[in-house]
Design an enzyme around this catalytic site. Structure first.
Site, PDB file in Angstrom:
ATOM      1  CG  ASP A  36      -2.153   0.892   0.978  1.00 30.34           C
ATOM      2  OD1 ASP A  36      -3.202   0.328   0.605  1.00 30.34           O
ATOM      3  OD2 ASP A  36      -2.064   2.120   1.146  1.00 30.34           O
ATOM      4  CG  ASP A  62       3.285   5.930  -6.056  1.00 30.17           C
ATOM      5  OD1 ASP A  62       2.394   5.308  -6.689  1.00 30.17           O
ATOM      6  OD2 ASP A  62       3.509   7.148  -6.226  1.00 30.17           O
ATOM      7  CG  ASN A  89      -7.491  -4.255  -4.505  1.00 25.91           C
ATOM      8  OD1 ASN A  89      -8.662  -4.337  -4.864  1.00 25.91           O
ATOM      9  ND2 ASN A  89      -7.119  -3.546  -3.441  1.00 25.91           N
ATOM     10  CB  SER A 140     -15.180  -1.790 -12.254  1.00 28.85           C
ATOM     11  OG  SER A 140     -16.415  -1.136 -11.981  1.00 28.85           O
ATOM     12  CE1 TYR A 153     -12.864   2.388 -10.599  1.00 34.25           C
ATOM     13  CE2 TYR A 153     -15.145   2.142 -11.301  1.00 34.25           C
ATOM     14  CZ  TYR A 153     -14.051   1.676 -10.602  1.00 34.25           C
ATOM     15  OH  TYR A 153     -14.142   0.488  -9.915  1.00 34.25           O
ATOM     16  CE  LYS A 157     -10.842  -0.609 -11.435  1.00 31.52           C
ATOM     17  NZ  LYS A 157      -9.735  -1.425 -10.867  1.00 31.52           N
ATOM     18  CB  VAL A 186     -17.759  -3.971  -2.350  1.00 29.66           C
ATOM     19  CG1 VAL A 186     -17.246  -4.437  -0.992  1.00 29.66           C
ATOM     20  CG2 VAL A 186     -17.991  -5.160  -3.272  1.00 29.66           C
ATOM     21  CB  THR A 188     -14.614  -0.619   0.953  1.00 30.59           C
ATOM     22  OG1 THR A 188     -14.440   0.283  -0.158  1.00 30.59           O
ATOM     23  CG2 THR A 188     -14.724  -2.042   0.424  1.00 30.59           C
TER      24      THR A 188
END
Length: 247
Positions: A36, A62, A89, A140, A153, A157, A186, A188
């Site tokens: 991360d 990164d 991910n 996605s 986005y 994807k 989802v 999150t």
């Protein structure tokens, strides 16, 4: 130090879906490298993995920085002795009207969401070949379904889906499987910063199973794609969306 365990690298593992994937793969017996950009969240995921009885470590990185990715993965492979799986991910998301998207926002989304997949593949491929390993990307439904404010986005994807198919063909002949998961809605922590309760209620209403997804739903799908049970699965986009794509 070397390890007899299979080694999985999970990017964007500091929270949400990435954290759930890291914890599930560790529970499956893999040594997990939780990657991360935020060292604190990466460390929290590592600590959760260890607390669950698994084997893992944290790596602050990164993934949009090609040189850093190449160096980090080479160092991991040298120290651990192997890399068996890479789960791409990580994503950086901003929603907004297309006409209002500035260059910095578009560049960052492309850098983290698409270019990073290329960099991790380039860095890990020599090691994945030796292990007959695998790559799992995260796409996605937005890749094929219009979503308000999500033009960039969706484009990112869509490119990830196309890249997955291309990689599966190119790398499959080298013994490396490439697949993707396609998450539904989802909620999150990170996603809730972009979508409000009304937005999630709309997504739930359009999901035939009548509920929103959980990070663990995606983790289970990735677990399958990384496992020997999926040894003949290559070039597949596995929808884990409660039927959203067909609604």
């Amino acid at each position: 130090m070397g390890t007899d365990k299979r080694v999985a690298i999970v990017t964007g593992a500091g929270r949400g879906i990435g954290e759930a994937i890291a914890r599930r793969l560790a529970a499956d017996g893999l040594h997990v490298v939780a990657v991360d950009i935020d060292p604190e969240t990466a460390a929290r995921t590592r600590d959760a993995v260890v607390a669950d009885g698994g084997s893992g470590e944290a790596l602050a990185l990164d993934v949009s920085d090609r040189a850093a990715v190449l160096a980090a993965i080479d160092a991991l492979a040298e120290r651990l002795g192997r890399i068996d799986a890479v789960v791409n991910n990580a994503m950086w998301i901003r929603y907004g009207a297309l006409e209002e998207m500035d260059e910095g926002t578009v560049d960052r989304m492309l850098a983290v969401g698409l270019k990073a997949v290329v960099w991790t593949t380039q860095a890990s491929l020599p090691h994945l070949r030796r292990a007959s390993g695998c790559i799992v990307n995260v796409s996605s439904p937005a890749a094929v379904r219009a979503t308000a404010g999500a033009a960039i986005y969706s484009a990112v994807k869509g490119a990830v889906s196309s890249l997955t198919w291309q990689m599966s063909n190119e790398l499959g002949s080298q013994g490396v499987r490439v697949n993707a998961v396609v998450p539904g809605a989802v909620p999150t922590e990170g996603a809730r910063a972009l979508v409000d309760d009304a937005g999630y209620e709309l997504r739930r209403a359009h999901t035939p199973l009548g509920r929103l997804g959980r990070p663990e739903d995606l983790a289970g799908a990735v677990s399958f794609l990384v496992s020997e049970d999926a040894a003949f699965v290559n070039g597949h986009l596995l929808a884990v969306d409660g039927g959203l794509l067909v609604s």
